[in-house]
Every structure is written in C-alpha cells, then in structure tokens.
Design a protein around this motif. Structure first.
Motif, PDB file in Angstrom:
ATOM      1  N   SER A 125       0.963  -1.081  -0.107  1.00 14.52           N
ATOM      2  CA  SER A 125       0.142  -0.069   0.027  1.00 14.52           C
ATOM      3  C   SER A 125       0.888   1.333   0.098  1.00 14.52           C
ATOM      4  N   LEU A 126       0.416   2.381  -0.694  1.00 18.78           N
ATOM      5  CA  LEU A 126       1.048   3.357  -0.871  1.00 18.78           C
ATOM      6  C   LEU A 126       0.165   4.388  -0.417  1.00 18.78           C
ATOM      7  N   LEU A 131      -4.796  10.046  -0.755  1.00 20.63           N
ATOM      8  CA  LEU A 131      -4.753   9.019  -2.001  1.00 20.63           C
ATOM      9  C   LEU A 131      -4.083   7.980  -1.571  1.00 20.63           C
ATOM     10  N   ILE A 132      -4.540   6.932  -1.550  1.00 16.83           N
ATOM     11  CA  ILE A 132      -4.034   5.525  -1.276  1.00 16.83           C
ATOM     12  C   ILE A 132      -4.213   4.511  -2.622  1.00 16.83           C
ATOM     13  N   LEU A 133      -3.155   3.958  -2.827  1.00 17.77           N
ATOM     14  CA  LEU A 133      -2.993   3.036  -3.901  1.00 17.77           C
ATOM     15  C   LEU A 133      -2.583   1.592  -3.422  1.00 17.77           C
ATOM     16  N   ASN A 139      -6.190  -1.721  -6.329  1.00 23.80           N
ATOM     17  CA  ASN A 139      -7.140  -0.559  -6.303  1.00 23.80           C
ATOM     18  C   ASN A 139      -6.548   0.874  -5.943  1.00 23.80           C
ATOM     19  N   VAL A 140      -7.425   2.020  -6.234  1.00 27.65           N
ATOM     20  CA  VAL A 140      -6.975   3.461  -5.926  1.00 27.65           C
ATOM     21  C   VAL A 140      -8.337   4.045  -5.383  1.00 27.65           C
ATOM     22  N   LEU A 157       0.676   6.008 -12.091  1.00 27.79           N
ATOM     23  CA  LEU A 157       0.530   6.495 -10.790  1.00 27.79           C
ATOM     24  C   LEU A 157       1.378   6.055  -9.533  1.00 27.79           C
ATOM     25  N   LYS A 158       1.476   4.763  -9.515  1.00 27.64           N
ATOM     26  CA  LYS A 158       2.323   3.896  -8.817  1.00 27.64           C
ATOM     27  C   LYS A 158       3.770   4.209  -8.618  1.00 27.64           C
TER      28      LYS A 158
END
Length: 223
Positions: A125-126, A131-133, A139-140, A157-158
C-alpha cells in the motif's frame, strides 16, 4: 525512493551503475569489498543489492550467504551454467553476466523489486495524503472513494507515488512501466497522464500530478 546497494570493487563499473540508477529514480549505496559490504548492510537496509563475485576480502559468494530478506542480483563475468545454478540455489534472486545491457538490468531490477514488494516484508500500500494505492488489490481511492484506472494509468500513478519527491522524465516513466504496460508509447503517455490527472481531480478537486516543463512529471507537493 527505492535504495539499491552496489557491491563491486571495479570503480568504473560501480560509477556507471550509480549514474544509471540515480538517473532512473533510485538511491544508490556503494561498497568496494566483501567486508565493507557487510559493514554497510549493518547500517543500511537497501531494497535490492547488485553483487559482484570477485571481491577483495570476503568473496561475493561469502557475502551472499550472509544476506537475508533482500533480493540480490549477481553481476559476474562467470558464464558457467553450474556457477549460475549454485548461486541461485544459495539465495541469489537473479544472475546477469558481464558485460550486460543496461536496459535489461533495469528491467530485471524492476521485476525483483515488484516481486519483493508483493511477497516480502514491504507493504503493498502507498499513501500520499488522502490518496491510497493498494498494489496487491490493484485499487486506488481518495477519501475512501474508489477510482477506476486503466492498467497504464495505475502503473504511472504507482511509479509517481513510489518516488514522491522525484521529477521523472518521460523516458524514465516509459522504461519503468514497460513490463506492466508495453504498449504505452511516448506519443500516448501524455494522454494517459492527462486522463489520470482528470480522474484524480474529479474526486479530490485538486491536481495530484505536476508537469515540470521540459523535464517530466512529479507528484504535486501536499498543501
């Protein structure tokens, strides 16, 4: 930013590798002998190690046995198949023969880092602000509102979230996402980023991606 340790006593090769890694958004550490490598690894926890075998002091094979929980790509002039097999059995994640193509090395680094992020200790998870990826679930979301992204948009985006303080050039972005989205081209990249920026703005009301004129793109600073 991912950190890669270069363990090689050849100053020319080490300098070339450091320049290559830094130009592609990585942080580089250096060690010039087996003993220095172990000292470095006591103080630092790199995300990946590039390891030469012919080292002064402890050999690369001896250093490899002492490394845990970090993927190691062996760089060696040894071409014997049995040497490669034994090193892989002893814990190396990959083996590339010198001289090597730099684009192939970067691709192998990407594969190992992605594999380690998914299966190792690192979180998938980032997060940047709200904003969470989630790389494992693909999932975003922003403020728990899901955003549907194409595979190319997700990969872009990642990459930006993995390097939040870095300006990434178009060439670097294309290189780093090429394994996930090989059909993305320099011509289509701008449109993918425009679509990604629009989708994030529709949910959050802010621009998460900043264009740096003449250079590339980066995540916008949180305000």
């Amino acid at each position: 930013m991912k950190t890669i340790a270069i363990i090689d006593d050849d100053i020319y090769i080490g300098n070339m590798l450091e320049e290559l890694l830094c130009a592609n958004g990585y942080r580089a550490l250096r060690a010039y002998s087996g003993t220095e490598a172990l000292y470095l690894l006591e103080r630092e926890q790199p995300d990946l190690i590039l390891l030469d075998l012919m080292l002064p002091g402890l050999s690369g094979e001896e250093v490899l046995k002492k490394i845990q929980d970090v993927p190691v790509i062996v760089l060696s002039a040894k071409v014997d198949v049995q040497d490669k097999v034994q090193l892989l059995l002893n814990g190396a994640a990959d083996y590339i023969t010198k001289p090597f193509d730099t684009s192939e090395l970067l691709a192998r680094i990407t594969v190992q880092l992605r594999h380690h992020d998914t299966n190792g200790k690192a979180s998938s998870s980032l997060r940047v602000g709200s904003l969470i990826l989630d790389d494992a679930q693909r999932n975003v979301a922003i403020d728990n509102q899901p955003i549907h992204l194409t595979p190319t948009e997700f990969s872009i985006l990642k990459l930006l979230m993995q390097n939040p303080s870095q300006v990434l050039t178009k060439a670097v972005i294309l290189e780093r996402i090429s394994l996930d989205t090989p059909d993305c081209t320099e011509h289509s990249l701008k449109q993918h980023i425009s679509n990604l920026r629009r989708k994030l703005r529709e949910i959050s009301g802010k621009d998460y991606i900043e264009s740096v004129w003449g250079i590339g793109f980066k995540l916008a600073d949180e305000s």
